[in-house]
Structure formats: C-alpha cells, structure tokens
Design a protein around this motif. Sequence first.
Motif, mmCIF file in Angstrom:
data_model
loop_
_atom_site.group_PDB
_atom_site.id
_atom_site.type_symbol
_atom_site.label_atom_id
_atom_site.label_comp_id
_atom_site.label_asym_id
_atom_site.label_seq_id
_atom_site.Cartn_x
_atom_site.Cartn_y
_atom_site.Cartn_z
ATOM 1 N N LYS A 414 47.310 55.002 -2.009
ATOM 2 C CA LYS A 414 48.471 54.130 -2.201
ATOM 3 C C LYS A 414 49.493 54.860 -3.063
ATOM 4 O O LYS A 414 49.145 55.441 -4.095
ATOM 5 C CB LYS A 414 48.064 52.816 -2.860
ATOM 6 C CG LYS A 414 47.133 51.968 -2.015
ATOM 7 C CD LYS A 414 46.713 50.696 -2.743
ATOM 8 C CE LYS A 414 47.870 49.710 -2.856
ATOM 9 N NZ LYS A 414 47.429 48.416 -3.428
ATOM 10 N N ASP A 426 56.532 50.771 -0.872
ATOM 11 C CA ASP A 426 55.112 50.799 -1.191
ATOM 12 C C ASP A 426 54.362 51.290 0.039
ATOM 13 O O ASP A 426 54.495 50.725 1.137
ATOM 14 C CB ASP A 426 54.621 49.409 -1.591
ATOM 15 C CG ASP A 426 55.134 48.993 -2.954
ATOM 16 O OD1 ASP A 426 55.515 49.881 -3.746
ATOM 17 O OD2 ASP A 426 55.189 47.773 -3.232
ATOM 18 N N TRP A 434 46.170 44.562 10.085
ATOM 19 C CA TRP A 434 46.762 43.233 9.907
ATOM 20 C C TRP A 434 46.425 42.702 8.510
ATOM 21 O O TRP A 434 45.387 42.993 7.947
ATOM 22 C CB TRP A 434 46.244 42.256 10.960
ATOM 23 C CG TRP A 434 46.827 40.884 10.821
ATOM 24 C CD1 TRP A 434 46.213 39.761 10.355
ATOM 25 C CD2 TRP A 434 48.167 40.505 11.109
ATOM 26 N NE1 TRP A 434 47.071 38.712 10.344
ATOM 27 C CE2 TRP A 434 48.312 39.139 10.809
ATOM 28 C CE3 TRP A 434 49.280 41.192 11.587
ATOM 29 C CZ2 TRP A 434 49.488 38.428 10.981
ATOM 30 C CZ3 TRP A 434 50.464 40.499 11.764
ATOM 31 C CH2 TRP A 434 50.562 39.140 11.470
ATOM 32 N N GLY A 435 47.351 41.941 7.932
ATOM 33 C CA GLY A 435 47.110 41.294 6.656
ATOM 34 C C GLY A 435 47.539 42.129 5.475
ATOM 35 O O GLY A 435 48.084 43.226 5.613
ATOM 36 N N ASP A 436 47.317 41.579 4.294
ATOM 37 C CA ASP A 436 47.732 42.248 3.063
ATOM 38 C C ASP A 436 46.964 43.538 2.846
ATOM 39 O O ASP A 436 45.787 43.658 3.193
ATOM 40 C CB ASP A 436 47.499 41.326 1.867
ATOM 41 C CG ASP A 436 48.414 40.110 1.873
ATOM 42 O OD1 ASP A 436 49.599 40.291 2.216
ATOM 43 O OD2 ASP A 436 47.933 39.005 1.567
ATOM 44 N N THR A 437 47.628 44.503 2.235
ATOM 45 C CA THR A 437 46.970 45.757 1.874
ATOM 46 C C THR A 437 46.035 45.506 0.698
ATOM 47 O O THR A 437 46.444 44.927 -0.308
ATOM 48 C CB THR A 437 48.011 46.815 1.483
ATOM 49 O OG1 THR A 437 48.901 47.023 2.581
ATOM 50 C CG2 THR A 437 47.340 48.124 1.131
ATOM 51 N N ARG A 469 51.215 52.565 6.296
ATOM 52 C CA ARG A 469 51.981 51.327 6.262
ATOM 53 C C ARG A 469 53.062 51.474 5.202
ATOM 54 O O ARG A 469 52.806 51.963 4.094
ATOM 55 C CB ARG A 469 51.087 50.131 5.933
ATOM 56 C CG ARG A 469 51.860 48.846 5.645
ATOM 57 C CD ARG A 469 50.943 47.687 5.337
ATOM 58 N NE ARG A 469 50.269 47.237 6.549
ATOM 59 C CZ ARG A 469 49.376 46.243 6.569
ATOM 60 N NH1 ARG A 469 49.053 45.620 5.442
ATOM 61 N NH2 ARG A 469 48.805 45.891 7.706
ATOM 62 N N GLU A 471 55.963 49.248 3.149
ATOM 63 C CA GLU A 471 56.541 47.951 2.791
ATOM 64 C C GLU A 471 57.736 48.191 1.873
ATOM 65 O O GLU A 471 57.604 48.835 0.831
ATOM 66 C CB GLU A 471 55.502 47.075 2.090
ATOM 67 C CG GLU A 471 54.300 46.731 2.965
ATOM 68 C CD GLU A 471 53.289 45.856 2.237
ATOM 69 O OE1 GLU A 471 53.526 44.640 2.112
ATOM 70 O OE2 GLU A 471 52.267 46.404 1.788
ATOM 71 N N ARG A 473 60.411 46.837 -0.713
ATOM 72 C CA ARG A 473 60.485 45.763 -1.700
ATOM 73 C C ARG A 473 61.647 46.017 -2.665
ATOM 74 O O ARG A 473 62.038 47.160 -2.893
ATOM 75 C CB ARG A 473 59.185 45.666 -2.501
ATOM 76 C CG ARG A 473 57.943 45.420 -1.666
ATOM 77 C CD ARG A 473 56.721 45.245 -2.550
ATOM 78 N NE ARG A 473 55.497 45.093 -1.792
ATOM 79 C CZ ARG A 473 55.074 43.945 -1.260
ATOM 80 N NH1 ARG A 473 55.806 42.839 -1.429
ATOM 81 N NH2 ARG A 473 53.936 43.881 -0.592
ATOM 82 N N ASP A 509 55.969 41.421 8.945
ATOM 83 C CA ASP A 509 55.466 40.550 7.875
ATOM 84 C C ASP A 509 54.717 41.308 6.793
ATOM 85 O O ASP A 509 54.776 40.954 5.613
ATOM 86 C CB ASP A 509 54.552 39.469 8.468
ATOM 87 C CG ASP A 509 55.347 38.338 9.115
ATOM 88 O OD1 ASP A 509 56.567 38.263 8.875
ATOM 89 O OD2 ASP A 509 54.738 37.555 9.866
ATOM 90 N N TYR A 510 53.988 42.320 7.162
ATOM 91 C CA TYR A 510 53.203 43.085 6.193
ATOM 92 C C TYR A 510 53.672 44.535 6.119
ATOM 93 O O TYR A 510 52.904 45.433 5.794
ATOM 94 C CB TYR A 510 51.721 43.019 6.552
ATOM 95 C CG TYR A 510 51.168 41.618 6.488
ATOM 96 C CD1 TYR A 510 50.779 41.049 5.280
ATOM 97 C CD2 TYR A 510 51.057 40.850 7.653
ATOM 98 C CE1 TYR A 510 50.282 39.758 5.227
ATOM 99 C CE2 TYR A 510 50.559 39.556 7.608
ATOM 100 C CZ TYR A 510 50.177 39.004 6.385
ATOM 101 O OH TYR A 510 49.696 37.720 6.333
#
Length: 528
Positions: A414, A426, A434-437, A469, A471, A473, A509-510
């Motif tokens: 990360k 990030d 799928w979903g939150d990291t 991935r 993101e 922010r 979304d994620y």
Amino acid sequence: MTRVALALAAAMLASVATPLSAEEMPRLERRDGRTMLRVDGKPFFILAAQLHNSSAWPDELPRAWPAAEALAANTIEAPVYWEQVEATQGRYDFGHVDALVAKARATNKRLILLWFGTWKNGQAHYVPAWMKADPVTYPRMIASNGQPVEVMSPHAEANLDADRSAFAALMRHLKAIDGTQHSVIAVQVENEPGSIGAVRDHGPVAQRAFAAPVPADIAQRLGKPVGQDWRTTFGADADEAFAAWATARYIDAVAAAGKAAYPLPVYVNTWLRYKDKKYPGIDYPSGGAVWTMFDLWRAASPSVDFIGTDIYTEDAGEYRKVLDQYARADNPSWVSETGFDAATAPFLLYVLARGGIGFSVFGIDQDPATPAGEAAVAAHRANFALLDPIRDIVAQAAFDRRLYAAVEEPGRAKQSIDLGGGWRADIAFGPPPWGDTPAILANSPKQSGRVMIVKLPDGSLLVSGIDARVELRRDESDGRHGQLLRAEEGAYQAGVWKARRWLNGDETDYGFNFGAAPRLVKVTTGTY
C-alpha cells in the motif's frame, strides 16, 4: 558482411519511404535542472530494446530484429564495431550501419547506435587488429606490477587519434545518410569504459601526469586546492580519480570530434559501483563514471551530453538508490541497460517519476526462447505498448514534474501519492476485485504492480496501472469536498483523446482497478 547483405542494405536505404517526420535534429532541452529529449521537434521518451553484442550484423538482423519489435519498443539500440568499421587502417566500411538504418526506417523505429571503440566492458575487445598487433605505436595500460593489461592506454595520443578519427568518420556518414530523416536519435560513445585488471595506467606518460598537479580547472570545479598532485589532492582515491580523469577527457575528445561532424546527442554508459562492490579494476572498471567519480567525470567531459546507468538488479531499493545517484540537475535519469527480466519492468516507472528520458532493456534477442524470456517480453511490452502512443505526453509531463508513479515493493503493498491541491492517490497493489481494500495487505504473488498518474494541462488526470487499485481522495482540510466529475476509459489517437466508455458505479465505487493489461483512464475531479 556478405555481398547480398550489402546490396540489400543499399537498396533499402535508397527505396524505403521515410514514415517519420523530417524536422529539426534530435536534441536535448534543458531547463531549471531538468532535461528532455526532443525528436523532430516533439518531446520523446525512449522505450528501447537493445540487441545482443553480435546481433547487429546484417545477416543477423532478420533473426534479432523481430525480437526487439515484440517488445513494442520505439527505439532499437545496436552496436557499431570499430574492428569491423576500420578493419584496414584508414579505410571505413559502414555497410552494417546502413543495414541498421534501413531496417529502422522499414519498421518505423528510431535507432541508437553504440560505438564499441577503445572500450567495451572495461577492456579493448573491439579495437582493430592492426592496433592490437602494434603495441609500440598503440600502447596498452601498464599495471602497477609493470605488466600490460588488455586495455588501451588513455594517455597515448596515437590511441586517441585513431578512435577520434574513426568516430568522426561514423558521424560524418550518419549525417550523409540520415541528416534529414533522423532515424538515429543518439549515439553512445564507448561502452562501459574504464579498466579491468588495473586501477590506473602506470606507463611512463601516465606516471608523469600522475606526479604533476591536478589540472586547475578540474581542481576548481571539485572545490580542491589548485597546484597539488593527484595523491595529495585525492588521498586514498587518487589512483581511481586519476583514471576517471584520463578516461573522461579521452572520451570527451572523441565525442567532441564526432559532434563537430554531426551534433547528435552523445552519452556514455556506466558499469556501476553498487551491490556493495567497492574495488576499482576488479569489481567494476576503474575510471568509469561511477557515482563516487561522477562530479569529476562531469567536469572532465563537457562534450558528453549525459551519462547512463547499466542496472542489473531485481532489488527495488538498490534500483532506486542508483537512479537517485545519477538523476541530477546536470544529468537526466537514463537507464542505458537493464536486465531482460519480467521483474525489471515495473522499474521503468521509477525513471518517469524522476523526470527521466528513457529506459532500455538489454539482450532481448534470446535464442532459443525460454519461458522466462517470454514472461519478460510480456512484462516489458505491457509498459511499452501503453506508453509509446503517448510518449510525447509522458516526456513533457516528466519534464514538467507533472508525472507521478508508484511501484510495488516488498513490504510496500500500500502506498500513497500526494498529487497537490489537497488530492492524493491511495494505491493498493494486488487488491481484491471488489470491496474495501484491507487495512493490511500482502504483496501480490509476482510483485508486478505499478501505477502512473499524469496531470494533464487541462487539470484532469491520466491514470494507468498494472495489478493495482487507485483511489483518488481529497483531504478536505479546507472545508471543501472532493468529487469525481467524470472518468473516461479510452486512448489517444493522433494526439487526441478518444473515450471508449465512461466509468461509474461499480467501476469507481472502490477506486479504479487495473489488472495485467494496462489501460488509460482520464479522470476529471472537482470540489464542492
């Protein structure tokens, strides 16, 4: 070279239409401690595949060249052999150079020629036989034990005159056959110069120079007292410093003669002092542009435009360390050789993040092909195929410091990039689909992740990655909230962005998920 090959090269040069724009010469643009290569007036980032040492012969090109094309490289690097060019003293044969230029034009590639002259990997491998057979006229270096080593003395004017004349002849020939078309965009002068087998020359001319004062201009540039000999000035490093000065000024004279004939960008590559290696003449060629001698080299070789790094490591920390040693205000980041391995492919992003000018993969024409080689082709092709269509955008952004990058490293699955304006990216490498990291994330199995983000002039972001991935922010410390106004997946066509689809909902979304096949996403952000 066969008569058939010579005839083929001549015919191709005469008949191949030039698909490349014939504008201004390739040149370096420098501003505020940054450097960019321009080719035909446009920013250019070098994505190079380098042929093996003996693969540049015309009869070998049909086998070797397709391997370079398989990487989707925009530039092919190929050697020019002094021993072949001037097999007979004063008579020059540039048939295999013509074949290389013709092949580059026929396949719409650029070309960097590598002059294998006085030095090749710290020895005199490619010096013509007539020089090797006459050590009185063309002396070799003498080691401290009084024995000759297989390196030509950089203190012998006859050696310098011969190399300088041959290199200038090469550059004149390039001007004659390529002076308006610019298939050749740069020339490497020598190859990993310096000496293996001795720290410095102990011949009589060298001994007199070593006992004399360090040249005043060199001492002043390095902040040393003027008027002292080499031992007094450099102490324990005196022998290597003397070798570096002798090698650099010799090569500078060769480069200056070549550029006087045809002023292409000229660089020198370096067998590095790294991986805890520390003994000059044993661990690496003494006299080369290693990081401990870099300031001296730049002072002694003003005609050399930049210095490249030949990096053969899969250790990310070691790779970054070397790049940071050579990415300076007086030298752009340029990986002149790196290992033909899948593991080295992500490190191209390090060069971009440092505002570099290019990245070259060595020895791509393996025979026979191996599973490891096929994996290397796929890994480097993923980078090259993505970046070459936008090489001018990438080169300009790197030059302007508008390009950001992250590379997966052990223990760093990360990462976060500060994009300015309150925005950050990030990044998670090898995230779930799928979903939150997860808060704690393991490295991906192949540790192949990399991400590139370019701030475009209109304020939008060009985002791409492999096995990652991203993101976006905003920290909102100013009371304003960040939002994604639009995300477009697409490509550039003739320099114009063309959206293939807009992304939203599940695709945003994620964050943006990038798999093994890289793609481009253009993101417009806003605040409210």
